[in-house]
Every structure is written in C-alpha cells, then in structure tokens.
Write a protein that holds these residues in place. Structure first.
Motif, mmCIF file in Angstrom:
data_model
loop_
_atom_site.group_PDB
_atom_site.id
_atom_site.type_symbol
_atom_site.label_atom_id
_atom_site.label_comp_id
_atom_site.label_asym_id
_atom_site.label_seq_id
_atom_site.Cartn_x
_atom_site.Cartn_y
_atom_site.Cartn_z
ATOM 1 N N ALA A 178 0.864 -1.312 0.018
ATOM 2 C CA ALA A 178 0.218 -0.074 -0.159
ATOM 3 C C ALA A 178 0.720 1.163 0.016
ATOM 4 N N ASN A 179 2.138 1.021 0.172
ATOM 5 C CA ASN A 179 3.054 2.222 0.140
ATOM 6 C C ASN A 179 2.872 3.072 1.477
ATOM 7 N N THR A 180 2.584 2.526 2.639
ATOM 8 C CA THR A 180 2.120 3.241 3.773
ATOM 9 C C THR A 180 3.132 3.086 4.763
ATOM 10 N N VAL A 181 4.531 2.575 4.602
ATOM 11 C CA VAL A 181 5.461 2.414 5.638
ATOM 12 C C VAL A 181 6.099 3.603 6.146
ATOM 13 N N PRO A 182 5.878 3.574 7.495
ATOM 14 C CA PRO A 182 6.364 5.198 8.403
ATOM 15 C C PRO A 182 7.802 5.042 7.981
ATOM 16 N N THR A 183 8.253 6.377 7.922
ATOM 17 C CA THR A 183 9.658 6.667 7.734
ATOM 18 C C THR A 183 10.415 6.694 9.243
ATOM 19 N N PRO A 184 11.529 6.152 9.564
ATOM 20 C CA PRO A 184 12.217 5.674 10.873
ATOM 21 C C PRO A 184 12.502 7.393 11.121
ATOM 22 N N ALA A 185 12.673 7.642 12.632
ATOM 23 C CA ALA A 185 12.742 8.637 13.257
ATOM 24 C C ALA A 185 14.210 8.750 14.189
ATOM 25 N N PRO A 186 14.800 9.664 14.597
ATOM 26 C CA PRO A 186 16.053 9.358 15.270
ATOM 27 C C PRO A 186 16.053 8.489 16.625
ATOM 28 N N ASP A 187 14.800 8.590 17.244
ATOM 29 C CA ASP A 187 14.661 7.596 18.510
ATOM 30 C C ASP A 187 13.813 6.423 18.179
ATOM 31 N N SER A 188 13.761 5.736 16.934
ATOM 32 C CA SER A 188 13.259 4.589 16.684
ATOM 33 C C SER A 188 14.005 3.487 17.108
ATOM 34 N N ASP A 189 13.176 2.491 17.733
ATOM 35 C CA ASP A 189 14.074 1.405 18.370
ATOM 36 C C ASP A 189 15.011 0.713 17.500
ATOM 37 N N ALA A 190 14.702 0.757 16.298
ATOM 38 C CA ALA A 190 15.554 0.036 15.154
ATOM 39 C C ALA A 190 15.730 0.579 13.985
ATOM 40 N N LEU A 191 16.611 0.369 13.199
ATOM 41 C CA LEU A 191 16.506 0.772 11.390
ATOM 42 C C LEU A 191 16.388 -0.542 10.732
ATOM 43 N N VAL A 192 15.559 -0.501 9.710
ATOM 44 C CA VAL A 192 15.522 -1.512 8.858
ATOM 45 C C VAL A 192 15.454 -1.018 7.619
ATOM 46 N N ILE A 193 15.999 -2.126 6.933
ATOM 47 C CA ILE A 193 15.978 -1.851 5.158
ATOM 48 C C ILE A 193 15.213 -3.088 4.610
ATOM 49 N N TYR A 194 14.328 -2.874 3.786
ATOM 50 C CA TYR A 194 13.502 -3.893 3.046
ATOM 51 C C TYR A 194 13.678 -3.689 1.624
ATOM 52 N N ALA A 195 13.465 -4.781 1.006
ATOM 53 C CA ALA A 195 13.196 -4.688 -0.541
ATOM 54 C C ALA A 195 11.846 -5.754 -0.889
ATOM 55 N N PHE A 196 11.158 -5.131 -1.760
ATOM 56 C CA PHE A 196 9.910 -5.754 -2.306
ATOM 57 C C PHE A 196 10.182 -6.070 -3.964
ATOM 58 N N MET A 197 10.057 -7.372 -3.928
ATOM 59 C CA MET A 197 10.575 -8.151 -5.282
ATOM 60 C C MET A 197 9.430 -8.783 -5.833
ATOM 61 N N PHE A 198 9.488 -9.003 -7.082
ATOM 62 C CA PHE A 198 9.012 -9.901 -8.150
ATOM 63 C C PHE A 198 9.609 -10.801 -8.998
ATOM 64 N N GLY A 199 9.123 -12.089 -9.329
ATOM 65 C CA GLY A 199 9.467 -13.062 -10.036
ATOM 66 C C GLY A 199 10.635 -13.561 -9.642
ATOM 67 N N THR A 200 10.940 -13.719 -8.258
ATOM 68 C CA THR A 200 12.087 -14.195 -7.632
ATOM 69 C C THR A 200 12.014 -15.792 -7.889
ATOM 70 N N GLN A 201 13.115 -16.270 -7.836
ATOM 71 C CA GLN A 201 13.414 -17.902 -8.070
ATOM 72 C C GLN A 201 14.022 -18.527 -6.843
ATOM 73 N N LYS A 202 14.048 -19.860 -6.860
ATOM 74 C CA LYS A 202 14.586 -20.653 -5.660
ATOM 75 C C LYS A 202 16.186 -20.441 -5.830
ATOM 76 N N GLY A 203 16.643 -20.124 -4.749
ATOM 77 C CA GLY A 203 18.053 -19.850 -4.991
ATOM 78 C C GLY A 203 18.814 -18.662 -5.148
ATOM 79 N N ASP A 204 17.942 -17.532 -5.574
ATOM 80 C CA ASP A 204 18.375 -16.221 -5.513
ATOM 81 C C ASP A 204 18.632 -15.750 -4.074
ATOM 82 N N VAL A 205 19.609 -14.606 -4.200
ATOM 83 C CA VAL A 205 20.063 -14.130 -3.330
ATOM 84 C C VAL A 205 19.680 -12.549 -3.188
#
Length: 318
Positions: free
Chosen positions: A224-251
C-alpha cells in the motif's frame, strides 16, 4: 449499457502477425516504476513457463500482466490504452477494487476478469483488458477505438491479487502470446517476430521498491506504500526490498550505511520461487538516538553470479 464480457478461452495456438501489431497498453514506464509480472504459460503440463523459458507465469495463464508497484497508484490513476484500432465488443464496470482472496472468491465467480472490455480487430483478432479500476471504463459497446485511446484505468477488480492490467490476445478465438505468436519456443534466443510495434523489455524478475522502516513492516503496508519513515529515536533501523519474479536460490543482498559507517549488511537466500515477496534486515538502536545525517541503503538481487536488479534509497535523520 450492457455489462457483458467475452469469456477467456483456454488454448494457445500458433499465429502469424501479418499486419496486426500492438502498442503499449499502459501509460506507465515498464522499466520502472511499472513492470510485467506474468506472461502467457507455454508449458502444457501442470508447471508453468513463459516465452523465455523462465518462471514468470503460472499454470494456464492466458495473458500478460502489466503491474503497478503499489496499491496507492490505483487512486492516482494510470491509464489503460487500446493496443490497436478496433470496436468495443463487450464491457463491464462497477466491481470493487479488492485484493482477491479465499474470502472474496465466491463474489467474483464468473466475473474473474473484473471491470474490463473486449476490442474486436480486423482478421479475427481480439484483445481483452481485465481488472480495470471501478468507474474508469470510458467506452461504450459498438464504439470505434483507435490505438492509443484511453479505455479505462488500471485497478484490482475481479480475480486480481495485485493492481495490474491483464491483457489477453486472441486470433480466431484462440489465445496468442504477443511475445511469441508462432508458439515456437527456443530457449536463449530473443524472439524478433512478435506482435509488438515496440516490444517491452523482458525483466526476469526484479526489485519493485526499496525502503527503510523503524521495524520489519507488514507486507500489506509495503504493497500500500504506507510504511512510516524511521525517526532519530526509533527502536531499530530496517531496510527492506519488495521483489517480483524471484526464483529458488536467488539472493537479495541488503546493506545500510550511515554517517558513522555500516549499520547492517546481509545476504538473504530465497528458498522458493514467489510472484511477489519482500525481505528485510535491521539493527536495534544503542544509545538515545541514531546518529544524525544521511543513511544510504542498497538492495541487489542476484541469480547465481548475475545481478538481476539493484535499487538504492536514502534516509536523512536530523
């Protein structure tokens, strides 16, 4: 206004293009942000294979799926364009844009195409446009249409698990793959005799989007493109990738660097083929705040030693 649609037919057969050609059916760049999620299935068994002998299809799929990256683009409005001159032979509108699931299956039975239309062209050719946005169909039955005319907008009506246009092409009632109209598959050889006036580039899977978050996001929020942006006091920093057409064994190689150096980096092995998926890595905060400055993230999709796709993202923290 009549609301009938011609039904899908089940058999793909060889065809010759002749004077019939197709233009792009969606007003969006298919090299990003939009993309082709799935192609016609050429495998007669219970498995699936697209025209490039890869897995961008599913068993019995009879068309090409032109996808939007996120659900919010439905509301923004992405035009669907007639691919060739023709006459409107059938249409439907009024179905809601709701992601298909086991709970919605009964409500769309017999109307799997959702909102859409059929154009009849010369010499026995037909094109069908499915899953259009509710209320967006702009044509009437019997209307003459020219290639490039707007006929509706991309939606998620009917049997659709993501926002996209499903385009089916038929000759004398039988399904034809516009990327391989003669049906003769030669793996590793680029087909030149297609139905496209300007053939869309083939992407064997890829990264739809990349982002940062304060925790591992829900898949629904990424779509939905509604992921909030992290703030300076966020408990963690996360990076994510949204993918299509991946195959078994991809990295998927994920890395996030900050103003004081590397925050986190990791290679994540994808253990099964998936039409759409996401992966995320993160690091918990130590101290009162994250360091102020610019953070740079990178996602790289690898298939063996080949880089399939790569995307970057920046995050600025005060």
């Amino acid at each position: 206004m009549r609301t009938t649609l011609l039904a899908f037919l089940s058999l793909a057969v060889p065809a010759t293009a002749g004077d019939f050609s197709l233009s792009n059916p969606i007003d969006c760049d298919l090299d990003g942000p939009c993309f082709i999620q799935q192609y016609v299935d050429h495998d007669p068994s219970g498995d699936a294979s697209d025209f490039a002998c890869s897995g961008l299809s599913y068993d019995g799929h009879k068309g090409t799926d032109f996808a939007l990256p996120t659900d919010d683009m439905i509301a923004e409005g992405v035009d669907v364009l007639a691919t060739a001159d023709g006459v409107v032979a059938g249409l439907r509108d009024g179905m809601d844009d709701v992601r298909y699931s086991a709970e919605t299956a009964a409500s769309v039975e017999g109307r799997e195409c959702g909102n859409g239309l059929v154009l009849r062209h010369a010499d026995g050719w037909e094109t069908q446009y499915c899953h259009l946005r509710r209320g967006s169909v702009t044509v009437t039955r019997g209307q003459k249409i020219e290639a490039g005319d707007v006929v509706g907008q991309v939606g998620m009506s009917g049997r659709a698990e993501f926002p996209h246009l499903h385009l089916s092409v038929r000759k004398d009632g039988a399904v034809v793959d516009p990327f391989e109209p003669d049906g003769k598959i030669t793996c590793g050889v680029v087909e030149e005799d297609t139905l496209w006036s300007d053939m869309p580039s083939y992407r064997a899977g890829g990264i739809i989007s990349i982002g940062t978050a304060a925790n591992v996001p829900e898949f629904s929020a990424i779509r939905a493109n509604t992921v909030p942006t992290p703030a300076p006091d966020s408990d963690a920093l996360v990076i994510y990738a949204f993918m299509f057409g991946t195959q078994k064994g991809d990295v998927i190689r994920l890395a996030l660097d900050g103003p004081t150096g590397e925050v986190i980096a990791r290679d994540v092995l994808l253990k099964r083929a998936q039409a759409q998926s996401f992966r995320a890595i993160g690091k918990k905060r130590r101290g009162t705040q994250w360091a102020a400055g610019t953070y740079r993230g990178t996602a790289t999709l690898l298939r063996g030693k080949q880089v399939i796709d790569q995307r970057d993202v920046t995050l600025s923290l005060p």
